[in-house]
Design a protein around this motif. Sequence first.
Motif, PDB file in Angstrom:
ATOM      1  N   ARG A  44       1.543   1.826  25.094  1.00 40.21           N
ATOM      2  CA  ARG A  44       3.203   1.097  25.325  1.00 40.21           C
ATOM      3  C   ARG A  44       3.922   1.522  23.867  1.00 40.21           C
ATOM      4  O   ARG A  44       5.106   1.490  24.050  1.00 40.21           O
ATOM      5  CB  ARG A  44       3.118  -0.478  25.452  1.00 40.21           C
ATOM      6  CG  ARG A  44       2.446  -0.851  26.829  1.00 40.21           C
ATOM      7  CD  ARG A  44       3.428  -0.696  27.892  1.00 40.21           C
ATOM      8  NE  ARG A  44       2.582  -0.994  29.302  1.00 40.21           N
ATOM      9  CZ  ARG A  44       2.236  -2.059  29.908  1.00 40.21           C
ATOM     10  NH1 ARG A  44       2.463  -3.186  29.301  1.00 40.21           N
ATOM     11  NH2 ARG A  44       1.584  -2.085  31.023  1.00 40.21           N
ATOM     12  N   VAL A  47       5.148   4.922  24.100  1.00 36.75           N
ATOM     13  CA  VAL A  47       6.241   5.115  25.074  1.00 36.75           C
ATOM     14  C   VAL A  47       7.568   4.676  24.254  1.00 36.75           C
ATOM     15  O   VAL A  47       8.699   5.294  24.171  1.00 36.75           O
ATOM     16  CB  VAL A  47       6.216   4.264  26.380  1.00 36.75           C
ATOM     17  CG1 VAL A  47       7.337   4.199  27.216  1.00 36.75           C
ATOM     18  CG2 VAL A  47       5.026   4.973  27.284  1.00 36.75           C
ATOM     19  N   ALA A  48       7.511   3.599  23.711  1.00 33.33           N
ATOM     20  CA  ALA A  48       8.653   2.975  22.895  1.00 33.33           C
ATOM     21  C   ALA A  48       9.132   3.858  21.728  1.00 33.33           C
ATOM     22  O   ALA A  48      10.270   4.201  21.774  1.00 33.33           O
ATOM     23  CB  ALA A  48       8.247   1.483  22.315  1.00 33.33           C
ATOM     24  N   TYR A  49       8.109   4.416  21.155  1.00 33.34           N
ATOM     25  CA  TYR A  49       8.588   5.322  19.914  1.00 33.34           C
ATOM     26  C   TYR A  49       9.394   6.659  20.636  1.00 33.34           C
ATOM     27  O   TYR A  49      10.210   7.339  20.252  1.00 33.34           O
ATOM     28  CB  TYR A  49       7.418   5.825  19.057  1.00 33.34           C
ATOM     29  CG  TYR A  49       6.641   4.778  18.178  1.00 33.34           C
ATOM     30  CD1 TYR A  49       7.555   3.791  17.600  1.00 33.34           C
ATOM     31  CD2 TYR A  49       5.460   4.572  18.109  1.00 33.34           C
ATOM     32  CE1 TYR A  49       7.173   2.659  16.975  1.00 33.34           C
ATOM     33  CE2 TYR A  49       5.103   3.545  17.536  1.00 33.34           C
ATOM     34  CZ  TYR A  49       5.854   2.834  16.589  1.00 33.34           C
ATOM     35  OH  TYR A  49       5.288   1.481  15.842  1.00 33.34           O
ATOM     36  N   SER A  50       8.805   7.080  21.977  1.00 32.21           N
ATOM     37  CA  SER A  50       9.165   8.421  22.445  1.00 32.21           C
ATOM     38  C   SER A  50      10.615   7.879  22.945  1.00 32.21           C
ATOM     39  O   SER A  50      11.621   8.992  22.703  1.00 32.21           O
ATOM     40  CB  SER A  50       8.385   8.813  23.610  1.00 32.21           C
ATOM     41  OG  SER A  50       7.348   9.195  22.914  1.00 32.21           O
ATOM     42  N   ARG A  51      11.099   6.795  23.221  1.00 34.35           N
ATOM     43  CA  ARG A  51      12.409   6.340  23.940  1.00 34.35           C
ATOM     44  C   ARG A  51      13.175   6.444  22.466  1.00 34.35           C
ATOM     45  O   ARG A  51      14.397   6.875  22.751  1.00 34.35           O
ATOM     46  CB  ARG A  51      12.263   5.049  24.306  1.00 34.35           C
ATOM     47  CG  ARG A  51      11.711   5.086  25.894  1.00 34.35           C
ATOM     48  CD  ARG A  51      11.776   3.836  26.374  1.00 34.35           C
ATOM     49  NE  ARG A  51      11.182   3.872  27.822  1.00 34.35           N
ATOM     50  CZ  ARG A  51      10.512   2.960  28.352  1.00 34.35           C
ATOM     51  NH1 ARG A  51      10.061   1.966  27.567  1.00 34.35           N
ATOM     52  NH2 ARG A  51      10.064   2.888  29.615  1.00 34.35           N
ATOM     53  N   HIS A  52      12.970   5.903  21.475  1.00 33.82           N
ATOM     54  CA  HIS A  52      13.359   5.802  20.302  1.00 33.82           C
ATOM     55  C   HIS A  52      14.069   7.042  19.779  1.00 33.82           C
ATOM     56  O   HIS A  52      15.089   7.311  19.524  1.00 33.82           O
ATOM     57  CB  HIS A  52      12.917   5.169  19.311  1.00 33.82           C
ATOM     58  CG  HIS A  52      12.845   3.746  19.320  1.00 33.82           C
ATOM     59  ND1 HIS A  52      11.851   2.917  18.695  1.00 33.82           N
ATOM     60  CD2 HIS A  52      13.521   2.953  20.195  1.00 33.82           C
ATOM     61  CE1 HIS A  52      11.855   1.674  19.147  1.00 33.82           C
ATOM     62  NE2 HIS A  52      12.824   1.447  19.962  1.00 33.82           N
ATOM     63  N   THR A  54      13.951   9.935  21.733  1.00 34.53           N
ATOM     64  CA  THR A  54      14.953  10.690  22.717  1.00 34.53           C
ATOM     65  C   THR A  54      16.343  10.292  22.462  1.00 34.53           C
ATOM     66  O   THR A  54      17.263  11.097  22.354  1.00 34.53           O
ATOM     67  CB  THR A  54      14.470  10.241  24.019  1.00 34.53           C
ATOM     68  OG1 THR A  54      13.132  10.734  24.324  1.00 34.53           O
ATOM     69  CG2 THR A  54      15.392  10.818  25.189  1.00 34.53           C
ATOM     70  N   ASP A  55      16.571   8.817  22.125  1.00 30.01           N
ATOM     71  CA  ASP A  55      17.795   8.441  21.692  1.00 30.01           C
ATOM     72  C   ASP A  55      18.473   9.216  20.538  1.00 30.01           C
ATOM     73  O   ASP A  55      19.672   9.072  20.568  1.00 30.01           O
ATOM     74  CB  ASP A  55      17.674   6.987  21.476  1.00 30.01           C
ATOM     75  CG  ASP A  55      17.479   5.943  22.657  1.00 30.01           C
ATOM     76  OD1 ASP A  55      17.656   6.667  23.749  1.00 30.01           O
ATOM     77  OD2 ASP A  55      17.144   4.814  22.437  1.00 30.01           O
ATOM     78  N   SER A  59      12.206  14.906  19.432  1.00 33.04           N
ATOM     79  CA  SER A  59      10.801  14.909  19.935  1.00 33.04           C
ATOM     80  C   SER A  59       9.986  14.540  19.241  1.00 33.04           C
ATOM     81  O   SER A  59       9.896  14.451  17.954  1.00 33.04           O
ATOM     82  CB  SER A  59      10.569  16.148  20.960  1.00 33.04           C
ATOM     83  OG  SER A  59      10.093  17.071  19.822  1.00 33.04           O
ATOM     84  N   GLN A  60       8.800  13.864  19.858  1.00 29.72           N
ATOM     85  CA  GLN A  60       7.813  13.707  19.142  1.00 29.72           C
ATOM     86  C   GLN A  60       6.963  14.716  18.098  1.00 29.72           C
ATOM     87  O   GLN A  60       6.644  14.703  17.024  1.00 29.72           O
ATOM     88  CB  GLN A  60       6.293  12.836  19.862  1.00 29.72           C
ATOM     89  CG  GLN A  60       5.151  12.680  19.312  1.00 29.72           C
ATOM     90  CD  GLN A  60       5.589  11.260  18.450  1.00 29.72           C
ATOM     91  OE1 GLN A  60       6.339  10.347  18.831  1.00 29.72           O
ATOM     92  NE2 GLN A  60       4.780  11.092  17.298  1.00 29.72           N
ATOM     93  N   SER A 134      14.822   7.289  12.696  1.00 29.19           N
ATOM     94  CA  SER A 134      13.810   7.058  13.476  1.00 29.19           C
ATOM     95  C   SER A 134      12.789   6.005  12.767  1.00 29.19           C
ATOM     96  O   SER A 134      12.228   4.964  13.557  1.00 29.19           O
ATOM     97  CB  SER A 134      12.946   8.054  13.674  1.00 29.19           C
ATOM     98  OG  SER A 134      12.183   8.733  12.559  1.00 29.19           O
TER      99      SER A 134
END
Length: 183
Positions: A44, A47-52, A54-55, A59-60, A134
């Motif tokens: 989880r 997923v949260a870090y990936s959303r941040h 993306t904003d 990318s990761q 980030s």
Amino acid sequence: MRDPQEPPQELAISEQVAVYQREFPNVDPQVETIVSTLSRLARRMSVAYSRHLTDLGISQADWEVMKALIVAGSPYRLGPGELARRIGLTPAAMTHRVDRMTTAGLVTRSRDESNRVRVNIELTELGREKWLESMRMAAVFEEALLQDADPGARADLAGALGRMLRRVEEHQPDALGRCDDLA
């Protein structure tokens, strides 16, 4: 009845552990609860870090390169081979990643003045700004995540998790056989 178009819901951790106990009675429910919770938490959080990211328009994979350059210290520069080694990529994969990041203005590629054969990959000001943003976003998220833990509990948790990580690193190196990159 569940709609077949609707994705299945994850079991609650307690329900998952009960299934494990049913199928494998020797499982320690306390250990399995901790490990299952850590696993779900890691997914989880990822997923949260990936959303941040993306904003922020990165990318990761971009973030991993920026992190390696930041860790290298000012002037945030490494050769592509060293950068690939630190991240655990092949040189070809690193070249592809650096090409993409150069186009996005996150890094530059230049010849080393002291050795014209050598190439340097350097973080740009934009790349550093994106990395710092980030980190600011992550700090807010992580503080909220740990809001219920006082400093003593945080220290205890950090110690316990660090010991667990060291045991895994000693016996389960990453895909390239390395353990030393997980500080």
